[in-house]
Design a protein around this motif. Structure first.
Motif, PDB file in Angstrom:
ATOM      1  N   PRO A 282      41.352  36.274  36.478  1.00 40.53           N
ATOM      2  CA  PRO A 282      41.807  37.246  37.479  1.00 40.53           C
ATOM      3  C   PRO A 282      40.813  38.396  37.662  1.00 40.53           C
ATOM      4  O   PRO A 282      40.116  38.786  36.723  1.00 40.53           O
ATOM      5  N   ARG A 308      41.466  31.040  50.205  1.00 39.64           N
ATOM      6  CA  ARG A 308      42.636  31.678  49.596  1.00 39.64           C
ATOM      7  C   ARG A 308      43.809  30.756  49.865  1.00 39.64           C
ATOM      8  O   ARG A 308      44.214  30.574  51.028  1.00 39.64           O
ATOM      9  N   CYS A 331      45.122  40.257  48.088  1.00 35.30           N
ATOM     10  CA  CYS A 331      45.469  39.624  46.816  1.00 35.30           C
ATOM     11  C   CYS A 331      45.909  38.182  47.058  1.00 35.30           C
ATOM     12  O   CYS A 331      46.466  37.841  48.102  1.00 35.30           O
ATOM     13  N   GLY A 332      45.659  37.347  46.085  1.00 40.00           N
ATOM     14  CA  GLY A 332      46.052  35.946  46.186  1.00 40.00           C
ATOM     15  C   GLY A 332      45.261  35.107  45.215  1.00 40.00           C
ATOM     16  O   GLY A 332      44.404  35.607  44.467  1.00 40.00           O
ATOM     17  N   ASP A 333      45.545  33.805  45.208  1.00 38.63           N
ATOM     18  CA  ASP A 333      44.817  32.849  44.381  1.00 38.63           C
ATOM     19  C   ASP A 333      43.733  32.202  45.228  1.00 38.63           C
ATOM     20  O   ASP A 333      44.013  31.680  46.321  1.00 38.63           O
ATOM     21  N   TYR A 334      42.513  32.217  44.722  1.00 33.49           N
ATOM     22  CA  TYR A 334      41.340  31.764  45.464  1.00 33.49           C
ATOM     23  C   TYR A 334      40.671  30.586  44.768  1.00 33.49           C
ATOM     24  O   TYR A 334      40.814  30.395  43.550  1.00 33.49           O
ATOM     25  N   GLU A 350      38.157  28.580  40.137  1.00 37.97           N
ATOM     26  CA  GLU A 350      39.470  29.143  40.446  1.00 37.97           C
ATOM     27  C   GLU A 350      39.543  30.586  39.945  1.00 37.97           C
ATOM     28  O   GLU A 350      39.121  30.879  38.835  1.00 37.97           O
ATOM     29  N   SER A 352      41.815  34.638  40.804  1.00 37.63           N
ATOM     30  CA  SER A 352      42.831  35.360  41.575  1.00 37.63           C
ATOM     31  C   SER A 352      42.385  36.793  41.768  1.00 37.63           C
ATOM     32  O   SER A 352      41.623  37.341  40.968  1.00 37.63           O
ATOM     33  N   CYS A 354      44.109  40.525  42.231  1.00 39.02           N
ATOM     34  CA  CYS A 354      45.398  41.138  41.907  1.00 39.02           C
ATOM     35  C   CYS A 354      45.300  42.660  42.031  1.00 39.02           C
ATOM     36  O   CYS A 354      44.212  43.225  42.029  1.00 39.02           O
ATOM     37  N   ASN A 379      50.500  39.980  43.040  1.00 40.92           N
ATOM     38  CA  ASN A 379      49.954  38.734  42.489  1.00 40.92           C
ATOM     39  C   ASN A 379      49.800  38.791  40.973  1.00 40.92           C
ATOM     40  O   ASN A 379      48.954  38.120  40.399  1.00 40.92           O
ATOM     41  N   ASN A 432      49.062  36.748  35.156  1.00 42.61           N
ATOM     42  CA  ASN A 432      49.426  35.643  36.031  1.00 42.61           C
ATOM     43  C   ASN A 432      48.857  34.368  35.416  1.00 42.61           C
ATOM     44  O   ASN A 432      48.432  34.385  34.249  1.00 42.61           O
ATOM     45  N   TYR A 434      46.185  32.901  35.560  1.00 37.34           N
ATOM     46  CA  TYR A 434      44.769  32.896  35.193  1.00 37.34           C
ATOM     47  C   TYR A 434      44.413  33.862  34.069  1.00 37.34           C
ATOM     48  O   TYR A 434      43.295  33.815  33.554  1.00 37.34           O
TER      49      TYR A 434
END
Length: 446
Positions: A282, A308, A331-334, A350, A352, A354, A379, A432, A434
């Motif tokens: 993250p 994303r 924010c988000g998972d990338y 991978e 994120s 946040c 996130n 989260n 990650y």
């Protein structure tokens, strides 16, 4: 008359036999109960050894010079065993608690990662590498905690379910026992991971593992040398008799980290593209993400694709080799991957993005009064408020947040939690899938 006596004798025999069986069944029940307790103890001890060795037996080789360690640097091309020692505190990240082990291993393979470009020496006491472990985080990880207990509070009176081993010797030692060295100036904690006995049951060797500069240390001492080790520096051998009582609410299974399944599985490290913090990690919103296009197998890179979720954020044509830096406002998972010259796709990195923050009610907080710690996040779930006091290094209380706290955006800090006046600090910790992020603020207790 004889027939009558025979019947009476038979009845008496049956009664006595039933009584004997009942007694035997009762003893068997007690034995089974004791066995269940013993098996439960053996189960957590076995896990403690297994988890300790995830960190102490991992092998890795730096791909560049400059990775800092105590009194020097790790050498490129040299294989090391065990994770590096570094008291990263709120600035860096603890391996196992803040990041996966595989995140560290990915960072090792990137010559432009924070392991080689960041040095916490001089910035954080007792720290070198940006990623690392210390004795207390190492043993707390092995003992299945959700966050570390500092070494000085592993034993009584600070923890329940733990006691001093009556005979401070190899012959009384069991797997899972912990060895505490009192401060001089710093305290230390070790864990027993193996006890070897001869055919007569006499202990011949005791193996102790610990986090120690420069990496972990694994020492299999003879019984005599182990006894000498315990006898020196006023060390104490402790036994955890009730792991759940010892951990209290601080249980690894209540959180996403530590993640022992991920840490124990051999990872596949991306050979085309890695992040400055490795992979599976993250980032705080506003923090730059640095992509290192390495193409280590010289396949040729046509396009770097950043997404994303399922949405493409950016496509960078002909990125070449080297660093590409981006800051993501959402924010988000990338993920990020490369399209190669033959149109095949590389493994995806991978990460994120946040956001977490909190507010103190004032710079000075009155001792003996409850107060609200208000926070926000995106996130990432806020999980722990961790306090430290300049006046008392033993006072490091933690507050574990509930779903209701997260819904309300605040947690009540009870009046009796912080007793020592003077300078203090609080770390707000979120996690989260990650990893974890920590932010810190100082305040005074009056």
């Amino acid at each position: 008359m004889l027939r009558l006596m025979s019947r009476r004798s038979l009845c008496l025999f049956v009664f006595l036999a039933s009584l004997i069986c009942l007694c035997c069944d009762s003893d068997a029940g007690e034995t089974d109960s004791t066995k269940r307790v013993t098996d439960a103890s053996a189960a957590w001890q076995k896990k403690a050894v297994e988890y300790a060795r995830i960190m102490s037996r991992v092998k890795w080789t730096p791909v560049a010079d400059g990775m800092p360690m105590r009194r020097g640097a790790f050498e490129a091309g040299t294989e090391y065993t065990g994770v590096p020692y570094s008291s990263v505190k709120h600035v860096g990240r603890y391996i196992g608690f803040d990041i996966f082990l595989k995140t560290f291993l990915a960072a090792v393979e990137n010559p432009q990662s924070v392991l080689y470009t960041e040095n916490l020496r001089g910035e954080v006491t007792n720290a070198e590498c940006y990623y690392g472990n210390v004795c207390s985080s190492y043993t707390s990880y092995a003992l299945q905690c959700g966050i570390w207990y500092v070494s000085r509070v592993h034993g009584p009176p600070y923890r329940n379910g733990v006691s001093l081993v009556q005979s401070q010797s190899a012959q009384a030692t069991q797997v899972g026992d912990i060895i505490f060295t009192p401060p001089r100036p710093g305290s230390h904690i070790e864990i027993v991971t193996e006890v070897t006995s001869d055919p007569d049951g006499k202990v011949t060797h005791v193996r102790v593992e610990e986090s120690w500069p420069r990496t972990t240390r694994n020492t299999n001492r003879t019984a005599a040398k182990f006894n000498s080790h315990i006898a020196s520096r006023n060390r104490k051998l402790y036994r955890i008799t009730d792991l759940d009582a010892w951990r209290e609410g601080n249980r690894a299974e209540s959180f996403l980290f530590p993640n022992y399944a991920e840490d124990s599985a051999p990872p596949t490290i991306n050979r085309v593209l890695l992040l400055d913090r490795g992979d599976w990690v993250p980032y705080q919103k506003g923090q730059a993400v640095k992509f290192n296009v390495m193409d280590r197998d010289a396949q040729g890179v046509k396009t770097l694709v950043i997404k994303r979720g399922e949405s493409v954020v950016e496509e960078i044509d002909r990125p070449g080799k080297g660093i590409i830096e981006r800051v993501f406002p959402t924010c988000g998972d990338y993920t990020a991957h490369c399209v190669m010259q033959d149109d095949s796709l590389s493994q995806a990195c991978e990460f994120s993005v946040c956001d977490l923050d909190f507010q103190l009610p004032a710079e000075e907080i009155a001792a003996g009064k409850s107060w609200d710690l208000e926070f926000s996040s995106d996130n990432m779930n806020i999980i722990i408020a961790y306090f430290r006091s300049d006046a008392n290094s033993y006072a490091q209380p933690m507050v574990f947040l509930s779903d209701e706290d997260r819904k309300n955006g605040k947690v009540v800090i009870s009046a009796d939690l912080i007793q020592d006046k003077g300078k203090a600090e609080v770390w707000l910790i979120g996690e989260n899938k990650y990893g974890r992020l920590k932010i810190r603020k100082e305040f005074s207790v009056k």
